[in-house]
Write an enzyme that holds these catalytic residues in place. Structure first.
Site, PDB file in Angstrom:
ATOM      1  N   HIS A   1       0.810  -1.220   0.000  1.00  0.00           N
ATOM      2  CA  HIS A   1       0.000   0.000   0.000  1.00  0.00           C
ATOM      3  C   HIS A   1       0.843   1.270   0.000  1.00  0.00           C
ATOM      4  O   HIS A   1       0.471   2.257  -0.604  1.00  0.00           O
ATOM      5  CB  HIS A   1      -0.989   0.004   1.179  1.00  0.00           C
ATOM      6  CG  HIS A   1      -0.339   0.016   2.525  1.00  0.00           C
ATOM      7  ND1 HIS A   1       0.042  -1.141   3.169  1.00  0.00           N
ATOM      8  CD2 HIS A   1       0.029   1.037   3.342  1.00  0.00           C
ATOM      9  CE1 HIS A   1       0.596  -0.831   4.330  1.00  0.00           C
ATOM     10  NE2 HIS A   1       0.610   0.483   4.454  1.00  0.00           N
ATOM     11  N   ASP A   2       1.998   1.248   0.667  1.00  0.00           N
ATOM     12  CA  ASP A   2       2.818   2.468   0.777  1.00  0.00           C
ATOM     13  C   ASP A   2       4.024   2.480  -0.153  1.00  0.00           C
ATOM     14  O   ASP A   2       4.959   3.254   0.065  1.00  0.00           O
ATOM     15  CB  ASP A   2       3.303   2.635   2.228  1.00  0.00           C
ATOM     16  CG  ASP A   2       2.294   3.366   3.097  1.00  0.00           C
ATOM     17  OD1 ASP A   2       1.418   4.070   2.540  1.00  0.00           O
ATOM     18  OD2 ASP A   2       2.380   3.232   4.331  1.00  0.00           O
TER      19      ASP A   2
ATOM     20  N   LYS B   1       5.810   5.555  -1.292  1.00  0.00           N
ATOM     21  CA  LYS B   1       6.672   6.359  -0.404  1.00  0.00           C
ATOM     22  C   LYS B   1       8.140   6.309  -0.829  1.00  0.00           C
ATOM     23  O   LYS B   1       8.934   7.133  -0.377  1.00  0.00           O
ATOM     24  CB  LYS B   1       6.546   5.876   1.048  1.00  0.00           C
ATOM     25  CG  LYS B   1       5.294   6.381   1.759  1.00  0.00           C
ATOM     26  CD  LYS B   1       5.302   5.941   3.225  1.00  0.00           C
ATOM     27  CE  LYS B   1       4.052   6.383   3.968  1.00  0.00           C
ATOM     28  NZ  LYS B   1       3.993   5.778   5.325  1.00  0.00           N
TER      29      LYS B   1
ATOM     30  N   HIS C   1      -6.014   3.426  -0.185  1.00  0.00           N
ATOM     31  CA  HIS C   1      -5.948   3.104   1.241  1.00  0.00           C
ATOM     32  C   HIS C   1      -6.067   4.322   2.151  1.00  0.00           C
ATOM     33  O   HIS C   1      -6.231   4.172   3.363  1.00  0.00           O
ATOM     34  CB  HIS C   1      -4.686   2.292   1.579  1.00  0.00           C
ATOM     35  CG  HIS C   1      -3.394   3.058   1.535  1.00  0.00           C
ATOM     36  ND1 HIS C   1      -2.741   3.377   0.371  1.00  0.00           N
ATOM     37  CD2 HIS C   1      -2.623   3.569   2.524  1.00  0.00           C
ATOM     38  CE1 HIS C   1      -1.621   4.036   0.645  1.00  0.00           C
ATOM     39  NE2 HIS C   1      -1.530   4.184   1.954  1.00  0.00           N
ATOM     40  N   HIS C   2      -6.015   5.539   1.590  1.00  0.00           N
ATOM     41  CA  HIS C   2      -6.252   6.733   2.414  1.00  0.00           C
ATOM     42  C   HIS C   2      -7.567   7.423   2.086  1.00  0.00           C
ATOM     43  O   HIS C   2      -7.819   8.538   2.548  1.00  0.00           O
ATOM     44  CB  HIS C   2      -5.093   7.725   2.289  1.00  0.00           C
ATOM     45  CG  HIS C   2      -3.845   7.269   2.993  1.00  0.00           C
ATOM     46  ND1 HIS C   2      -3.802   7.036   4.351  1.00  0.00           N
ATOM     47  CD2 HIS C   2      -2.606   6.974   2.516  1.00  0.00           C
ATOM     48  CE1 HIS C   2      -2.579   6.625   4.687  1.00  0.00           C
ATOM     49  NE2 HIS C   2      -1.836   6.570   3.590  1.00  0.00           N
TER      50      HIS C   2
ATOM     51  N   ASP D   1      -3.890  -0.737   8.094  1.00  0.00           N
ATOM     52  CA  ASP D   1      -2.764   0.199   8.113  1.00  0.00           C
ATOM     53  C   ASP D   1      -2.821   1.121   9.324  1.00  0.00           C
ATOM     54  O   ASP D   1      -1.828   1.295  10.034  1.00  0.00           O
ATOM     55  CB  ASP D   1      -2.780   1.018   6.808  1.00  0.00           C
ATOM     56  CG  ASP D   1      -1.593   1.958   6.713  1.00  0.00           C
ATOM     57  OD1 ASP D   1      -0.485   1.585   7.172  1.00  0.00           O
ATOM     58  OD2 ASP D   1      -1.756   3.067   6.164  1.00  0.00           O
TER      59      ASP D   1
HETATM   60  P1  C2E Z   1       1.782   6.148   8.462  1.00  0.00           P
HETATM   61  O1  C2E Z   1       2.722   6.665   9.496  1.00  0.00           O
HETATM   62  O2  C2E Z   1       1.994   4.742   8.011  1.00  0.00           O
HETATM   63  O3  C2E Z   1       0.321   6.326   8.978  1.00  0.00           O
HETATM   64  C1  C2E Z   1      -0.761   5.742   8.323  1.00  0.00           C
HETATM   65  C2  C2E Z   1      -2.072   6.303   8.788  1.00  0.00           C
HETATM   66  O4  C2E Z   1      -2.262   5.985  10.169  1.00  0.00           O
HETATM   67  C3  C2E Z   1      -2.165   7.818   8.730  1.00  0.00           C
HETATM   68  O5  C2E Z   1      -2.514   8.242   7.428  1.00  0.00           O
HETATM   69  C4  C2E Z   1      -3.270   8.082   9.744  1.00  0.00           C
HETATM   70  O6  C2E Z   1      -4.550   7.789   9.181  1.00  0.00           O
HETATM   71  C5  C2E Z   1      -3.006   7.043  10.815  1.00  0.00           C
HETATM   72  N1  C2E Z   1      -2.163   7.654  11.868  1.00  0.00           N
HETATM   73  C6  C2E Z   1      -0.854   7.464  12.079  1.00  0.00           C
HETATM   74  N2  C2E Z   1      -0.449   8.158  13.165  1.00  0.00           N
HETATM   75  C7  C2E Z   1      -1.532   8.806  13.641  1.00  0.00           C
HETATM   76  C8  C2E Z   1      -1.762   9.682  14.735  1.00  0.00           C
HETATM   77  O7  C2E Z   1      -0.849  10.010  15.516  1.00  0.00           O
HETATM   78  N3  C2E Z   1      -3.041  10.147  14.934  1.00  0.00           N
HETATM   79  C9  C2E Z   1      -4.054   9.811  14.106  1.00  0.00           C
HETATM   80  N4  C2E Z   1      -5.288  10.293  14.335  1.00  0.00           N
HETATM   81  N5  C2E Z   1      -3.873   8.976  13.024  1.00  0.00           N
HETATM   82  C10 C2E Z   1      -2.626   8.487  12.810  1.00  0.00           C
HETATM   83  P2  C2E Z   1      -2.227   9.762   6.993  1.00  0.00           P
HETATM   84  O8  C2E Z   1      -2.560  10.701   8.085  1.00  0.00           O
HETATM   85  O9  C2E Z   1      -2.899   9.960   5.679  1.00  0.00           O
HETATM   86  O10 C2E Z   1      -0.678   9.794   6.799  1.00  0.00           O
HETATM   87  C11 C2E Z   1      -0.063   9.125   5.726  1.00  0.00           C
HETATM   88  C12 C2E Z   1       1.411   9.072   5.943  1.00  0.00           C
HETATM   89  O11 C2E Z   1       1.942  10.403   5.965  1.00  0.00           O
HETATM   90  C13 C2E Z   1       1.847   8.443   7.263  1.00  0.00           C
HETATM   91  O12 C2E Z   1       1.890   7.034   7.129  1.00  0.00           O
HETATM   92  C14 C2E Z   1       3.218   9.073   7.450  1.00  0.00           C
HETATM   93  O13 C2E Z   1       4.189   8.438   6.665  1.00  0.00           O
HETATM   94  C15 C2E Z   1       3.010  10.469   6.907  1.00  0.00           C
HETATM   95  N6  C2E Z   1       2.677  11.451   7.963  1.00  0.00           N
HETATM   96  C16 C2E Z   1       1.446  11.766   8.425  1.00  0.00           C
HETATM   97  N7  C2E Z   1       1.546  12.720   9.377  1.00  0.00           N
HETATM   98  C17 C2E Z   1       2.871  13.000   9.523  1.00  0.00           C
HETATM   99  C18 C2E Z   1       3.620  13.905  10.374  1.00  0.00           C
HETATM  100  O14 C2E Z   1       3.074  14.668  11.185  1.00  0.00           O
HETATM  101  N8  C2E Z   1       4.974  13.900  10.227  1.00  0.00           N
HETATM  102  C19 C2E Z   1       5.593  13.104   9.335  1.00  0.00           C
HETATM  103  N9  C2E Z   1       6.941  13.129   9.240  1.00  0.00           N
HETATM  104  N10 C2E Z   1       4.933  12.230   8.515  1.00  0.00           N
HETATM  105  C20 C2E Z   1       3.590  12.203   8.628  1.00  0.00           C
HETATM  106 FE    FE Z   2      -0.113   5.331   3.088  1.00  0.00          FE
HETATM  107 FE    FE Z   3       1.913   1.593   6.040  1.00  0.00          FE
END
Ligand code: C2E
Ligand code: FE
Ligand code: FE
Ligand code: SIN
Ligand code: SIN
Ligand code: SIN
Length: 379
Positions: free
Chosen positions: A234-235, A238, A289-290, A318
């Site tokens: 899915h990712d 990236k 997936h988002h 995810d």
């Molecule tokens: P990921 O880290 O694999 O997170 C996948 C999804 O898990 C996120 O999609 C979100 O729906 C949920 N998620 C993860 N951590 C949290 C959290 O602390 N709180 C909440 N409410 N949900 C969470 P999303 O938001 O579309 O983000 C996609 C990707 O973008 C993330 O994949 C990560 O790689 C990046 N990302 C998102 N926010 C940040 C951030 O603040 N800083 C950085 N460096 N990367 C971010």
């Molecule tokens: Fe993703």
């Molecule tokens: Fe992932």
């Protein structure tokens, strides 16, 4: 050595043609080597009116012949060179024996153990397209009045063996290709995740959660297995996101967020050129997936059932895993907090029906989480 048996009627030409068509139809739809062995053995048994028929395959690594005699039964294994089938494989020869007990190659010990009386045996090697022996077709005990295999039986079984060699080679080749594909896909997915410093078991957990949710939702075993293989990708998009964004310890600004969200479209573009079903499925998962059930997700803002079921499932797998894990930008959440988020987001971010499945299957989900737990040694 003689044994009384209830003779069966001779086969008519019509019987033969009917049974050939029946089995060719069955085999054409079979993609599993073990199931195919059973079907091919049944075909041989019917073609020559034998009591038993076995299709043995050579396993070169161990110097053995193996087979399955029925679905769900363990493999049977014999050493190459032992018994009549073993001799046919080792010497690459057709063996016809109409009085087993007077033939020194016949091993009576099996009959002694089982109480079965072997009267006659045909064993015929079969070959892959390169002409290498890959197995042996074996028929035991002619069941018509004559009580002996005829030249015609041997001819019929030889035709069956030729056909068997072709079909089994093709299926084994196909299985090998599919196994290779799965390994490549999994390795690509792991490589993608390694860049964002996510520990190795993330892709395994997402794969298993996805399959479990798919089955709980009512998808077929085939669909669920397809999703298990595809969801770790899915990712994959990236890999095109710069480190400055991907590895940023804090919150992303608006421009960085635009870049980050593009991982869905990049993944979709990378994978959608392929005609392979697994990669096509992975393309859908990467793309969707988002997306969110309420239409507020990205990249297309799809709503409800317009989001492919595979996208809706992977979204839950995810996020469940992302929340429970440390990321560069956040610490892992504890389970209660994760479960409250899923309750709050039921019908908002997530498909409400799938959230019901998540809670129904929670024990199994936690078992997977435990089995593929990350070890927290810093490297
Ligand atoms: P990921 O880290 O694999 O997170 C996948 C999804 O898990 C996120 O999609 C979100 O729906 C949920 N998620 C993860 N951590 C949290 C959290 O602390 N709180 C909440 N409410 N949900 C969470 P999303 O938001 O579309 O983000 C996609 C990707 O973008 C993330 O994949 C990560 O790689 C990046 N990302 C998102 N926010 C940040 C951030 O603040 N800083 C950085 N460096 N990367 C971010
Ligand atoms: Fe993703
Ligand atoms: Fe992932
Ligand atoms: C043999 O091939 O010698 C044994 C045949 C059997 O009873 O299965
Ligand atoms: C896609 O548009 O990429 C997948 C098809 C779907 O939305 O079900
Ligand atoms: C599928 O079974 O693959 C799709 C069904 C759905 O989108 O609900």
């Amino acid at each position: 050595m003689s044994q009384s048996f209830e003779p069966r009627p001779e086969l008519t030409a019509e019987d033969l043609v009917k049974s050939i068509f029946k089995y060719i139809g069955l085999i054409a739809h079979e993609h599993d080597v073990e199931k195919m062995l059973v079907i091919l053995a049944d075909m041989g048994r019917d073609l020559v009116a034998a009591d038993r028929c076995t299709v043995w395959l050579i396993d070169e690594r161990w110097g053995t012949l193996w087979t399955k005699v029925a679905h769900g039964v363990d493999r049977i294994t014999i050493p190459v060179g032992v018994g009549i089938a073993g001799a046919a494989a080792e010497n690459d020869e057709v063996i016809i024996i109409n009085d087993a007990y007077s033939d020194p190659r016949f091993d009576k010990s099996v009959d002694k153990q089982t109480g079965y009386v072997t009267r006659n045996i045909i064993a015929i090697p079969f070959y892959d397209p390169a002409g290498k022996v890959i197995g042996v077709y074996q028929a035991i005990n002619k069941m018509t009045r004559s009580g002996e295999f005829s030249e015609e039986d041997v001819e019929h079984l030889m035709l069956a063996a030729t056909y068997t060699g072709k079909e089994l080679s093709a299926v084994m080749m196909q299985q090998e290709i599919e196994k290779t594909q799965k390994e490549i896909i999994f390795t690509m997915a792991e490589a993608g995740e390694m860049r964002s410093k996510e520990t190795g078991n993330h892709v395994k957990r997402v794969a298993e959660y996805s399959k479990l949710l798919a089955l709980g939702y009512g998808l077929s075993e085939e669909e669920a297995e397809m999703l298990r293989m595809a969801s770790p990708m899915h990712d994959i998009g990236k890999i095109a996101i710069p480190d400055s964004v991907l590895l940023k310890p804090g919150k992303l600004d608006a421009d960085e967020w635009v870049i980050m969200k593009s991982h869905t479209e990049i993944g979709h573009r990378m994978l959608s050129h392929s005609e392979r079903p697994i990669l096509k499925t992975a393309a859908v998962v990467a793309y969707e997936h988002h997306e969110k059930w309420n239409g507020k997700g990205y990249p297309r803002g799809l709503k409800g059932d317009d989001i492919h079921i595979f996208g809706r499932i992977t979204a839950i797998a995810d996020v469940f895993d992302a929340l429970g894990s440390d990321r560069v930008y956040k610490k892992a959440w504890d389970l209660d907090r994760i479960l409250s988020l899923f309750k709050e987001e039921k019908g908002e971010h997530f498909d409400p029906g799938l959230i019901d499945v998540l809670f129904e299957e929670l024990d199994k989900i936690l078992e997977i989480r435990d089995k593929y737990r990350d070890n927290f040694e810093e490297s």
